[in-house]
Design a protein around this motif. Structure first.
Motif, PDB file in Angstrom:
ATOM      1  N   HIS A   1       0.592   3.106  -5.460  1.00 23.13           N
ATOM      2  CA  HIS A   1       0.556   4.094  -6.041  1.00 23.13           C
ATOM      3  C   HIS A   1       1.398   5.376  -5.255  1.00 23.13           C
ATOM      4  CE1 HIS A   1      -2.457   4.870  -2.931  1.00 23.13           C
ATOM      5  NE2 HIS A   1      -3.109   3.822  -3.449  1.00 23.13           N
TER       6      HIS A   1
ATOM      7  N   THR B   1      -6.200   2.519  -5.251  1.00 28.68           N
ATOM      8  CA  THR B   1      -5.794   1.058  -5.086  1.00 28.68           C
ATOM      9  C   THR B   1      -6.577   0.185  -6.179  1.00 28.68           C
ATOM     10  OG1 THR B   1      -5.426   1.197  -2.782  1.00 28.68           O
ATOM     11  CG2 THR B   1      -6.333  -0.953  -3.433  1.00 28.68           C
TER      12      THR B   1
ATOM     13  N   GLU C   1       0.741  -1.214  -0.166  1.00 29.35           N
ATOM     14  CA  GLU C   1       0.066   0.208   0.032  1.00 29.35           C
ATOM     15  C   GLU C   1       1.028   1.283  -0.008  1.00 29.35           C
ATOM     16  OE1 GLU C   1      -3.339   0.390  -0.416  1.00 29.35           O
ATOM     17  OE2 GLU C   1      -2.835   2.667  -0.234  1.00 29.35           O
TER      18      GLU C   1
END
Ligand code: GP9
Ligand code: MN
Length: 421
Positions: A257, A82, A38
């Motif tokens: 990201h 995501t 993440e």
């Protein structure tokens, strides 16, 4: 319109990069384990804070003999964050210019990795410590053909193990192990972490490195939550090694990201020691990609690529040719791989040029350059790719084309309701 599918097919066939015989099928029959890191940006790799490595375990993977580490790999997500990353990795199609394709196009026809591999005898599953409706996952995963979705309802969501978006990464991996052990091999599985998520809160007992000292709280804590994620991943790898899965699984880790948006340029300039110009901002969109294949010699790979390229790379490692699939990326390990990384807004990066908002820079030096024929050509390629991918998604065009040997997904066969025994 239905004729567009012909245009799309012609395009993907013309841009197809054939597999590299040195790697094709080298992971045939192995399990596939994805770890979604993440908000993890590549600048964290080998970064030292207060004289310490922030992510010692992930850093060690850059030196692992069976791991490819791609250091010019970029995220290509838009507003879907995501979910855009997941979408690109499962389909090799781009997310949408606006909104999240997961939430708006969940019922489309797809020819995604879980379905392709499911037809080769693989069991597929997603593990995630948040509830299944977030990002409409429980709908679109059916269209992708995921057999199982272990969401928060499968985990112990007690208040001391939960923070921010859901279950903290360490209990998440730990509790995932018995669930993973229920699956028949070979499997295709994805673990979506979430502790390293804005605004990067962390419990005191989980913080094993001091925060940075820019004075911007989320930037300062980002290093602590990244360290926590690194430790959680290491613990999971320890399990993989001890269980033997390590030797029969392809393991792929990727940053989804950016974690630090351009609202934090001031603090970020202190971190990287230079002003965050539009050029530097684009360079910061690098995220790590690691692909570990047992028995294959890895190394640090400098080719440029992005999230759209991962699926064809993986399928070729598994010995599945992508020639008949509608995929917009190309195999990173193929000598014919196309090194133009399209961002969702039409900007792009190649080994020679970084194009941002109609301005062009030398990718090596950051110096401004004038538009030339090569740039014009690259710009056209980027525009065509984004535009055709959007046609596929908006028009639900995969309805009109079934690749040879592929059986369309029957969404009604999937159900992710958790029934307690
Ligand atoms: C939540 C998580 C976060 O389930 O995957 O999504 P993001 O905010 O990063 O798009
Ligand atoms: Mn994310």
């Amino acid at each position: 319109n239905k004729n567009d599918i012909t245009t799309v097919l012609n395009h993907v066939q013309a841009t197809y990069a054939k597999p590299n015989p040195a790697y094709f099928g080298k992971g045939k029959g192995m399990n596939v384990i994805y770890i979604h890191l993440e908000s993890f940006q590549n600048f964290l790799i080998n970064y030292k804070l207060h004289g310490q490595e922030v992510t010692p375990f992930l850093n060690s993977l850059t030196r692992d003999k069976n791991t490819f580490y791609f250091d010019n790999f970029f995220h290509q997500t838009g507003q879907g964050k995501t979910s855009d990353a997941e979408f690109m990795l499962e389909n090799s199609l781009f997310g949408l210019p606006q909104g999240s394709v997961f939430t708006t196009k969940g019922q489309n026809t797809y020819q995604a990795a879980p379905a392709i591999l499911g037809q080769q005898g693989y069991t597929s599953a997603v593990f995630h410590g948040n509830y299944k409706t977030f990002w409409n996952r429980d709908e679109i995963y059916k269209s992708f053909g995921f057999d199982h979705f272990f969401d928060a309802s499968y985990y112990d969501m007690n208040s001391k193990d939960v923070l921010n978006y859901g279950l903290k990464d360490k209990p998440f991996f730990k509790e995932s192990i018995p669930l993973l052990e229920t699956l028949k091999e070979p499997f295709y599985v994805k673990f979506i972490t979430l502790s390293n998520h804005f605004p990067y809160p962390i419990d005191q007992e989980d913080a094993t490195i001091e925060p940075a000292d820019t004075g911007d709280g989320s930037v300062d804590r980002y290093f602590q939550t990244a360290r926590y994620l690194d430790e959680a991943v290491k613990q999971f790898f320890d399990y993989l090694k001890q269980s033997g899965l390590y030797d029969r699984s392809i393991i792929i880790l990727y940053g989804d990201h950016y974690g630090i948006s351009d609202n934090h340029n001031q603090a970020m300039s202190q971190i990287i020691g230079k002003e965050i110009t539009p050029f530097e901002h684009a360079q910061l969109q690098r995220v790590p990609l690691f692909i570990r294949v047992p028995g294959v010699k890895g190394g640090i790979m400098h080719q440029y690529g992005g999230e759209i390229d991962v699926l064809p790379t993986l399928l070729h490692l598994l010995g599945i040719d992508t020639k008949n699939y509608i995929q917009f990326g190309t195999d990173l390990l193929s000598p014919e791989h196309q090194q133009i990384v399209a961002f969702r807004n039409g900007d792009f990066v190649t080994p020679t040029v970084t194009a941002i908002n109609g301005k062009y820079y030398d990718s090596k030096t950051g110096n401004p350059i004038k538009k030339n024929d090569e740039i014009k050509r690259d710009e056209q390629i980027v525009r065509t790719k984004l535009n055709l991918s959007d046609k596929v998604v908006y028009g639900d065009l995969l309805r009109f084309y079934t690749p040879k040997g592929f059986k369309p997904v029957d969404r009604t066969k999937y159900d992710y309701n958790h029934r307690e025994e």
